[in-house]
Each structure stands twice: as structure tokens, then as C-alpha cells.
Design a protein around this motif. Structure first.
Motif, PDB file in Angstrom:
ATOM      1  N   PHE A   1       0.841  -1.197   0.000  1.00 19.95           N
ATOM      2  CA  PHE A   1       0.000   0.000   0.000  1.00 19.95           C
ATOM      3  C   PHE A   1       0.875   1.246   0.000  1.00 19.95           C
ATOM      4  N   ALA A   2       1.978   1.210   0.751  1.00 23.43           N
ATOM      5  CA  ALA A   2       2.883   2.363   0.789  1.00 23.43           C
ATOM      6  C   ALA A   2       3.460   2.656  -0.587  1.00 23.43           C
ATOM      7  N   GLU A   3       3.857   1.608  -1.291  1.00 25.94           N
ATOM      8  CA  GLU A   3       4.450   1.799  -2.618  1.00 25.94           C
ATOM      9  C   GLU A   3       3.432   2.403  -3.591  1.00 25.94           C
ATOM     10  N   GLU A   4       2.178   1.973  -3.483  1.00 25.96           N
ATOM     11  CA  GLU A   4       1.126   2.538  -4.330  1.00 25.96           C
ATOM     12  C   GLU A   4       0.903   4.022  -4.004  1.00 25.96           C
ATOM     13  N   MET A   5       0.953   4.376  -2.720  1.00 28.00           N
ATOM     14  CA  MET A   5       0.769   5.769  -2.328  1.00 28.00           C
ATOM     15  C   MET A   5       1.941   6.635  -2.789  1.00 28.00           C
ATOM     16  N   VAL A   6       3.146   6.089  -2.709  1.00 25.64           N
ATOM     17  CA  VAL A   6       4.322   6.819  -3.205  1.00 25.64           C
ATOM     18  C   VAL A   6       4.169   7.096  -4.703  1.00 25.64           C
ATOM     19  N   GLU A   7       3.672   6.110  -5.444  1.00 26.66           N
ATOM     20  CA  GLU A   7       3.440   6.308  -6.874  1.00 26.66           C
ATOM     21  C   GLU A   7       2.407   7.404  -7.119  1.00 26.66           C
ATOM     22  N   LEU A   8       1.401   7.470  -6.251  1.00 27.18           N
ATOM     23  CA  LEU A   8       0.335   8.462  -6.426  1.00 27.18           C
ATOM     24  C   LEU A   8       0.818   9.875  -6.148  1.00 27.18           C
ATOM     25  N   ILE A   9       1.539  10.083  -5.054  1.00 29.13           N
ATOM     26  CA  ILE A   9       1.890  11.453  -4.651  1.00 29.13           C
ATOM     27  C   ILE A   9       3.320  11.846  -5.007  1.00 29.13           C
ATOM     28  N   ASN A  10       4.121  10.866  -5.472  1.00 27.75           N
ATOM     29  CA  ASN A  10       5.523  11.129  -5.813  1.00 27.75           C
ATOM     30  C   ASN A  10       6.312  11.707  -4.647  1.00 27.75           C
ATOM     31  N   LEU A  11       5.943  11.271  -3.454  1.00 34.95           N
ATOM     32  CA  LEU A  11       6.595  11.679  -2.225  1.00 34.95           C
ATOM     33  C   LEU A  11       6.528  10.502  -1.254  1.00 34.95           C
ATOM     34  N   PRO A  12       7.303  10.529  -0.166  1.00 35.35           N
ATOM     35  CA  PRO A  12       7.183   9.451   0.820  1.00 35.35           C
ATOM     36  C   PRO A  12       5.761   9.367   1.374  1.00 35.35           C
ATOM     37  N   TYR A  13       5.362   8.146   1.697  1.00 38.35           N
ATOM     38  CA  TYR A  13       4.059   7.917   2.321  1.00 38.35           C
ATOM     39  C   TYR A  13       4.236   7.959   3.829  1.00 38.35           C
ATOM     40  N   VAL A  14       3.809   9.058   4.439  1.00 40.26           N
ATOM     41  CA  VAL A  14       3.936   9.226   5.885  1.00 40.26           C
ATOM     42  C   VAL A  14       2.696   8.620   6.535  1.00 40.26           C
ATOM     43  N   ASN A  15       2.856   7.424   7.062  1.00 37.14           N
ATOM     44  CA  ASN A  15       1.743   6.641   7.584  1.00 37.14           C
ATOM     45  C   ASN A  15       1.293   7.117   8.975  1.00 37.14           C
ATOM     46  N   TYR A  16       2.275   7.491   9.804  1.00 40.46           N
ATOM     47  CA  TYR A  16       1.994   7.919  11.177  1.00 40.46           C
ATOM     48  C   TYR A  16       2.827   9.146  11.527  1.00 40.46           C
ATOM     49  N   VAL A  17       2.248  10.051  12.317  1.00 44.39           N
ATOM     50  CA  VAL A  17       2.961  11.233  12.804  1.00 44.39           C
ATOM     51  C   VAL A  17       2.822  11.305  14.326  1.00 44.39           C
ATOM     52  N   PHE A  18       3.810  11.884  14.976  1.00 48.45           N
ATOM     53  CA  PHE A  18       3.720  12.130  16.412  1.00 48.45           C
ATOM     54  C   PHE A  18       2.949  13.414  16.655  1.00 48.45           C
ATOM     55  N   ALA A  19       1.920  13.339  17.495  1.00 50.23           N
ATOM     56  CA  ALA A  19       1.021  14.472  17.715  1.00 50.23           C
ATOM     57  C   ALA A  19       0.729  14.646  19.201  1.00 50.23           C
ATOM     58  N   SER A  20       0.367  15.876  19.561  1.00 49.18           N
ATOM     59  CA  SER A  20      -0.016  16.176  20.934  1.00 49.18           C
ATOM     60  C   SER A  20      -0.887  17.421  20.953  1.00 49.18           C
ATOM     61  N   LYS A  21      -1.648  17.575  22.020  1.00 49.21           N
ATOM     62  CA  LYS A  21      -2.414  18.808  22.225  1.00 49.21           C
ATOM     63  C   LYS A  21      -1.512  19.941  22.715  1.00 49.21           C
ATOM     64  N   ASN A  22      -0.330  19.586  23.194  1.00 49.87           N
ATOM     65  CA  ASN A  22       0.577  20.539  23.823  1.00 49.87           C
ATOM     66  C   ASN A  22       1.877  20.634  23.023  1.00 49.87           C
ATOM     67  N   PRO A  23       2.203  21.797  22.450  1.00 48.47           N
ATOM     68  CA  PRO A  23       3.428  21.907  21.651  1.00 48.47           C
ATOM     69  C   PRO A  23       4.691  21.658  22.470  1.00 48.47           C
ATOM     70  N   ASP A  24       4.662  21.975  23.763  1.00 49.33           N
ATOM     71  CA  ASP A  24       5.847  21.751  24.596  1.00 49.33           C
ATOM     72  C   ASP A  24       6.156  20.266  24.734  1.00 49.33           C
ATOM     73  N   LEU A  25       5.119  19.435  24.725  1.00 56.67           N
ATOM     74  CA  LEU A  25       5.352  17.993  24.795  1.00 56.67           C
ATOM     75  C   LEU A  25       6.000  17.471  23.515  1.00 56.67           C
ATOM     76  N   ILE A  26       5.627  18.050  22.383  1.00 57.69           N
ATOM     77  CA  ILE A  26       6.286  17.660  21.128  1.00 57.69           C
ATOM     78  C   ILE A  26       7.761  18.063  21.159  1.00 57.69           C
ATOM     79  N   LYS A  27       8.060  19.254  21.672  1.00 57.07           N
ATOM     80  CA  LYS A  27       9.466  19.673  21.799  1.00 57.07           C
ATOM     81  C   LYS A  27      10.225  18.706  22.696  1.00 57.07           C
ATOM     82  N   GLU A  28       9.600  18.333  23.806  1.00 57.50           N
ATOM     83  CA  GLU A  28      10.235  17.386  24.730  1.00 57.50           C
ATOM     84  C   GLU A  28      10.453  16.040  24.057  1.00 57.50           C
ATOM     85  N   PHE A  29       9.454  15.584  23.295  1.00 55.15           N
ATOM     86  CA  PHE A  29       9.594  14.291  22.612  1.00 55.15           C
ATOM     87  C   PHE A  29      10.691  14.358  21.551  1.00 55.15           C
TER      88      PHE A  29
END
Length: 251
Positions: A151-179
Motif C-alpha cells: 500500500f505504501a508503494e502505491e501511495m508513493v506512486e500516487l503522490i511522488n513523495l514518501p508515504y507518511v503513515n503515522y505522525v507524532f502528535a499532541s495537544k501541547n506543543p511543549d510535549l512535542i518539543k520534549e519528545f
């Protein structure tokens, strides 16, 4: 800081070189429930399916780390019930997330001009004669992934960019900085010695495949990965799934 993660080989490789105290406190959760758990917590960072952002656009996300794919290795594979890709229905099974639910319809529309009906499957993993997208480690049970298409390879073909499946997220920007600070050294250790992590995380009969394809698994983002996130989130807009283009809150 609480960390919530999907339970798959790729996430476990990501966290392999973290301190034991951190690893022991990671909450591994089905992908479809990670966002719910994140929103309940005031002190959490979660590795969320990227498409979850279309309904949670105010979250802050890491510009440095996540799970991105550039080639054949993938957390999801497409299995066709016949030799033809001219299909009208596909079943989702395994650790299904918003990525497969939303992007599968867009993918087949863009690449094959097919209007796809997408259903959740409650039956056997792969029923003969039916089309499936299977997500998660079950793809690697008995090497069934060799029968599928990445599925990743098909998505890469579609967007011509890496397929970013998961991202690190938080409600608090300071926690992202800490992570971001917390993850730097462990991710560098993985890049220096992925073979050790593969041996200790991946079952023996799958280690050769992971080792051969590890270069297409990306943990530390560059500009292409950020563009990949932006492109993925534009697809639902252009296909009428959402009304506004998502603006990333990068940290």
C-alpha cells in the motif's frame, strides 16, 4: 509524558533504543483508538495515523520524527481476489486506521479510475475471491505479504513523495518539543545499527526481508516527508471528503 503508539513491528523498531523506563510505559493501542486515547490525556504524545489529522487539525505534530515509507516495505498490503485490478469493492482488515479507510478510495480512483466500495471485514483475514487491504503485523504471518502489493508503494506512486503513515502528535506543543529531544539519540542509534534492532524485535523468519528493505523505512523526517504529509492531507480535500485544506502545526 505519556506515549501512545500503534502495536506493529515498525513502531517497536522506532522505540527499540529508547531507555527501558520509557519503553515500559508506552501504551500500545489499536490504531483506530489512538486518537481517542490522545484526546483524553493532557500529558500525552501519540503516534497517530496521519489522516486522523483531518478531524483534529488543531493538534501539534513533530516535524522531526514519525513512520514514513519510501518503497516496498509497508504496514499495509493490498491483496486481490483475482488477477485483475479492475475492482469495485475492497475489504479492510487487521489494525485498520483512517489512512486505509480514506486513502484506499482515493488511491483506486486516481490510479485506476475505479469507484470503490470500502467495507470493514469481520470474517477470515483473506477470503478467497475477495479483495483486501490488510494492515499490521498479520501481513508477515506465514509470509502472506509476498502475495500482496505494498500500500505504501502505491501511495508513493500516487503522490511522488514518501508515504507518511503515522505522525507524532499532541495537544501541547511543549510535549512535542520534549519528545523531539527525547527521540534524537535513540533514532540515531537505530540508524547506526538497524540490524541489532531487527534481530531483537522481528521474528527470525522475517528478519532478512526487513534488513533488505530497512532503507525504505524512515523515522527521521526531512523536507520531503513534510511535503508528503501535506500532500496526503490535501487528497481528502480535493476529493470532497473535507471542506478545508489542513494547515500543519509543526513543532
Amino acid at each position: 509524558m505519556k506515549i501512545i503508539s500503534p502495536d506493529n513491528y515498525f513502531a517497536r523498531l522506532f522505540f527499540h533504543y529508547f531507555e527501558k523506563e520509557t519503553r515500559d510505559n508506552i501504551q500500545f493501542t489499536p490504531s483506530s483508538l489512538i486518537m481517542t486515547e490522545l484526546l483524553k490525556s493532557e500529558n500525552a504524545v501519540a503516534l497517530i495515523p496521519t489522516i486522523d489529522l483531518i478531524k483534529n487539525k488543531d493538534l501539534y505534530i513533530s516535524k522531526s520524527f514519525g513512520l514514513s515509507f519510501e518503497g516496498g516495505v509497508s504496514n499495509s498490503y493490498i491483496y486481490y481476489g483475482s488477477e485483475s485490478k479492475d475492482i469495485t469493492e475492497i475489504n479492510l482488515t487487521g489494525d485498520v486506521s483512517s489512512c486505509e479507510a480514506v486513502l484506499s478510495k482515493i488511491l483506486f480512483k486516481e490510479l485506476y479510475n475505479a469507484e470503490l466500495k470500502v467495507s470493514l471485514s469481520t470474517g477470515p483475514v483473506l477470503e478467497p475471491g475477495k479483495n483486501f487491504i490488510l494492515t499490521g503485523d498479520k501481513n508477515f504471518d506465514e509470509d502472506i505479504f509476498v502475495q500482496g502489493f505494498s500500500f505504501a508503494e502505491e501511495m508513493v506512486e500516487l503522490i511522488n513523495l514518501p508515504y507518511v503513515n503515522y505522525v507524532f502528535a499532541s495537544k501541547n506543543p511543549d510535549l512535542i518539543k520534549e519528545f523531539n529531544s527525547l527521540a534524537g539519540i535513540p533514532v540515531d542509534k537505530f540508524l547506526e545499527n538497524p540490524e541489532k534492532a531487527i534481530i531483537e524485535v522481528i521474528p527470525e523468519n522475517k528478519q532478512e526481508y526487513f534488513a533488505a528493505n530497512i532503507s525504505t523505512l524512515i523515522f527521521n523526517y526531512d523536507e520531503q516527508d513534510i511535503q508528503g504529509i501535506e500532500q496526503l492531507l490535501q487528497l481528502p480535500y480535493f476529493h470532497g471528503v473535507i471542506n478545508d485544506i489542513i494547515v500543519l502545526n509543526l513543532v
